[in-house]
Scaffold this motif. Structure first.
Motif, PDB file in Angstrom:
ATOM      1  N   GLY A   1      44.636  41.334  20.610  1.00  0.00           N
ATOM      2  CA  GLY A   1      44.596  41.717  22.012  1.00  0.00           C
ATOM      3  C   GLY A   1      45.880  42.979  22.102  1.00  0.00           C
ATOM      4  N   ARG A   2      46.105  43.540  21.017  1.00  0.00           N
ATOM      5  CA  ARG A   2      47.139  44.565  20.749  1.00  0.00           C
ATOM      6  C   ARG A   2      45.902  46.055  20.799  1.00  0.00           C
ATOM      7  NH1 ARG A   2      48.318  44.618  15.329  1.00  0.00           N
ATOM      8  NH2 ARG A   2      49.951  42.833  15.775  1.00  0.00           N
ATOM      9  N   ARG A   3      46.734  46.461  22.150  1.00  0.00           N
ATOM     10  CA  ARG A   3      45.714  47.635  22.298  1.00  0.00           C
ATOM     11  C   ARG A   3      46.564  48.970  21.423  1.00  0.00           C
ATOM     12  NH1 ARG A   3      45.665  50.577  27.364  1.00  0.00           N
ATOM     13  NH2 ARG A   3      48.523  50.170  27.327  1.00  0.00           N
ATOM     14  N   THR A   4      46.140  49.837  21.062  1.00  0.00           N
ATOM     15  CA  THR A   4      46.131  50.982  20.320  1.00  0.00           C
ATOM     16  C   THR A   4      46.997  51.536  21.160  1.00  0.00           C
ATOM     17  OG1 THR A   4      44.876  52.181  21.187  1.00  0.00           O
ATOM     18  CG2 THR A   4      44.354  50.641  18.964  1.00  0.00           C
ATOM     19  N   ARG A   5      48.058  52.540  20.335  1.00  0.00           N
ATOM     20  CA  ARG A   5      48.946  53.259  21.414  1.00  0.00           C
ATOM     21  C   ARG A   5      48.330  54.299  22.221  1.00  0.00           C
ATOM     22  NH1 ARG A   5      54.379  54.103  20.671  1.00  0.00           N
ATOM     23  NH2 ARG A   5      55.951  56.405  21.670  1.00  0.00           N
ATOM     24  N   VAL A   6      48.436  54.315  23.517  1.00  0.00           N
ATOM     25  CA  VAL A   6      47.829  55.177  24.425  1.00  0.00           C
ATOM     26  C   VAL A   6      48.566  56.181  25.118  1.00  0.00           C
ATOM     27  CG1 VAL A   6      47.586  55.409  26.677  1.00  0.00           C
ATOM     28  CG2 VAL A   6      47.191  53.567  25.612  1.00  0.00           C
ATOM     29  N   ASP A   7      47.467  58.195  24.001  1.00  0.00           N
ATOM     30  CA  ASP A   7      48.335  58.955  24.657  1.00  0.00           C
ATOM     31  C   ASP A   7      47.947  59.165  26.386  1.00  0.00           C
ATOM     32  OD1 ASP A   7      48.572  61.926  25.068  1.00  0.00           O
ATOM     33  OD2 ASP A   7      47.169  63.093  23.263  1.00  0.00           O
ATOM     34  N   TYR A   8      48.868  58.993  27.159  1.00  0.00           N
ATOM     35  CA  TYR A   8      48.914  58.872  28.514  1.00  0.00           C
ATOM     36  C   TYR A   8      49.275  60.999  28.640  1.00  0.00           C
ATOM     37  CZ  TYR A   8      50.034  54.010  29.009  1.00  0.00           C
ATOM     38  OH  TYR A   8      49.791  52.883  28.586  1.00  0.00           O
ATOM     39  N   GLY A   9      49.612  61.566  28.475  1.00  0.00           N
ATOM     40  CA  GLY A   9      49.150  62.548  28.765  1.00  0.00           C
ATOM     41  C   GLY A   9      48.081  63.197  28.507  1.00  0.00           C
TER      42      GLY A   9
ATOM     43  N   LEU B   1      55.329  62.460  29.422  1.00  0.00           N
ATOM     44  CA  LEU B   1      53.811  62.923  29.599  1.00  0.00           C
ATOM     45  C   LEU B   1      54.775  64.689  29.788  1.00  0.00           C
ATOM     46  CD1 LEU B   1      52.874  61.733  33.274  1.00  0.00           C
ATOM     47  CD2 LEU B   1      52.017  61.367  31.277  1.00  0.00           C
ATOM     48  N   PRO B   2      54.064  65.609  29.600  1.00  0.00           N
ATOM     49  CA  PRO B   2      54.233  67.153  29.382  1.00  0.00           C
ATOM     50  C   PRO B   2      54.402  67.391  30.792  1.00  0.00           C
ATOM     51  CG  PRO B   2      52.135  67.045  29.013  1.00  0.00           C
ATOM     52  CD  PRO B   2      51.890  65.798  29.045  1.00  0.00           C
ATOM     53  N   ARG B   3      55.529  68.093  30.394  1.00  0.00           N
ATOM     54  CA  ARG B   3      56.079  69.019  31.713  1.00  0.00           C
ATOM     55  C   ARG B   3      55.223  70.096  32.802  1.00  0.00           C
ATOM     56  NH1 ARG B   3      61.050  70.709  33.156  1.00  0.00           N
ATOM     57  NH2 ARG B   3      61.405  72.043  34.946  1.00  0.00           N
ATOM     58  N   GLU B   4      53.940  70.481  32.145  1.00  0.00           N
ATOM     59  CA  GLU B   4      52.912  71.154  32.419  1.00  0.00           C
ATOM     60  C   GLU B   4      52.257  69.646  33.509  1.00  0.00           C
ATOM     61  OE1 GLU B   4      51.210  70.759  28.409  1.00  0.00           O
ATOM     62  OE2 GLU B   4      53.089  71.739  29.504  1.00  0.00           O
ATOM     63  N   GLN B   5      52.383  68.891  32.847  1.00  0.00           N
ATOM     64  CA  GLN B   5      51.465  67.660  33.997  1.00  0.00           C
ATOM     65  C   GLN B   5      52.294  66.861  35.542  1.00  0.00           C
ATOM     66  OE1 GLN B   5      50.342  64.817  31.893  1.00  0.00           O
ATOM     67  NE2 GLN B   5      47.985  65.438  31.119  1.00  0.00           N
ATOM     68  N   TRP B   6      53.459  67.395  35.109  1.00  0.00           N
ATOM     69  CA  TRP B   6      54.594  66.823  36.019  1.00  0.00           C
ATOM     70  C   TRP B   6      54.263  66.782  38.125  1.00  0.00           C
ATOM     71  CZ3 TRP B   6      60.059  68.201  34.325  1.00  0.00           C
ATOM     72  CH2 TRP B   6      60.473  67.172  32.818  1.00  0.00           C
ATOM     73  N   GLY B   7      53.935  68.255  38.102  1.00  0.00           N
ATOM     74  CA  GLY B   7      53.382  68.403  39.897  1.00  0.00           C
ATOM     75  C   GLY B   7      52.681  67.735  40.123  1.00  0.00           C
TER      76      GLY B   7
END
Length: 236
Positions: free
Chosen positions: A10-18, A177-183
């Motif tokens: 049931g444990r998920r691997t860590r997600v790289d949301y960026g 998240l990286p700043r370039e994704q914020w917009g």
């Protein structure tokens, strides 16, 4: 090799949301906000009016409003009471009328509308969410992430945030998240929430994020009317 325990399964691997959210950003990149506007003045007014109301309704209301008050100059000359006939169907219209009158009085003309987060949030009736929308739609330097009611639902479901408060969710997103994704990421999640990740009946099978979504894989407590919580089963 011994089989994995149910806990390990049931444990998920860590997600790289960026990385994973880039798919969503590409899908919705550049899509205009659902509010109708032709310039920054109209954008500011529409965003302020849309709080706790629907974009579709505000688009209908502002047609006549902008004919009567085509710029900040005309709006600054009006009293709050003079705005009531145009805004009476808008939720919380009395307060919003006062806010618009005060905002226009302080700004004076379209050219004086601030372009920064600090400048915009100093205006009556404009908070961080509204300022982020104005900056994004104006093409200004990004200073935060849009967190509307859809993002408040989508971000915790995905697992990229844990809070249920817009200001805290924005901070969590900015940290993750990286700043370039914020917009773009805020509106991308908002469009996902409008079209797929609906409140009571999310279309999880159609969602491009279901591969990394905590809600889809684990099931989360969902508040129902009356305060009752129901735990959804796993959608594996």
């Amino acid at each position: 090799m011994p089989g994995k325990s149910s806990r390990e399964k049931g444990r998920r691997t860590r997600v790289d949301y960026g990385k994973s959210l880039q798919t969503l950003i590409v899908r919705y990149r550049g899509r205009k906000h659902p509010l109708d506007f032709r310039n920054r003045y109209e954008l500011v007014v529409a965003v302020l009016l849309a709080a706790q109301d629907s974009d579709a309704h505000i688009n209908k209301v502002t047609m006549a409003f902008f004919e009567a008050f085509p710029s900040m100059k005309e709006l600054a000359a009006a009293t709050a009471e003079q705005l009531h006939p145009y805004l009476s169907s808008v939720r919380n219209f009395r307060n919003k009328s006062r806010w618009l009158a005060a905002l226009a009085s302080s700004v004076g003309s379209d050219e004086n509308i601030p372009s920064t987060m600090d400048g915009l949030t100093a205006l009556t009736g404009i908070g961080r969410k509204s300022a982020n929308v104005i900056i994004r739609e104006s093409g200004g330097p990004v200073e935060g992430i849009i967190v509307d009611l859809h993002v408040v639902r989508v971000a915790p479901r995905l697992g990229v945030a844990v809070s249920d408060k817009p200001d805290k969710i924005e901070k969590e997103l900015m940290a993750a998240l990286p700043r370039e994704q914020w917009g773009e990421v805020g509106m991308a999640m908002s469009f996902l929430g409008r079209e797929i990740c609906r409140p009571s009946k999310p279309k999880c099978g159609e969602c491009p994020m279901n591969g990394v979504c905590a809600f889809y894989h684990q099931g989360k407590p969902v508040k129902k009317k009356g305060g009752k919580k129901v735990r959804l089963s796993s959608r594996r």
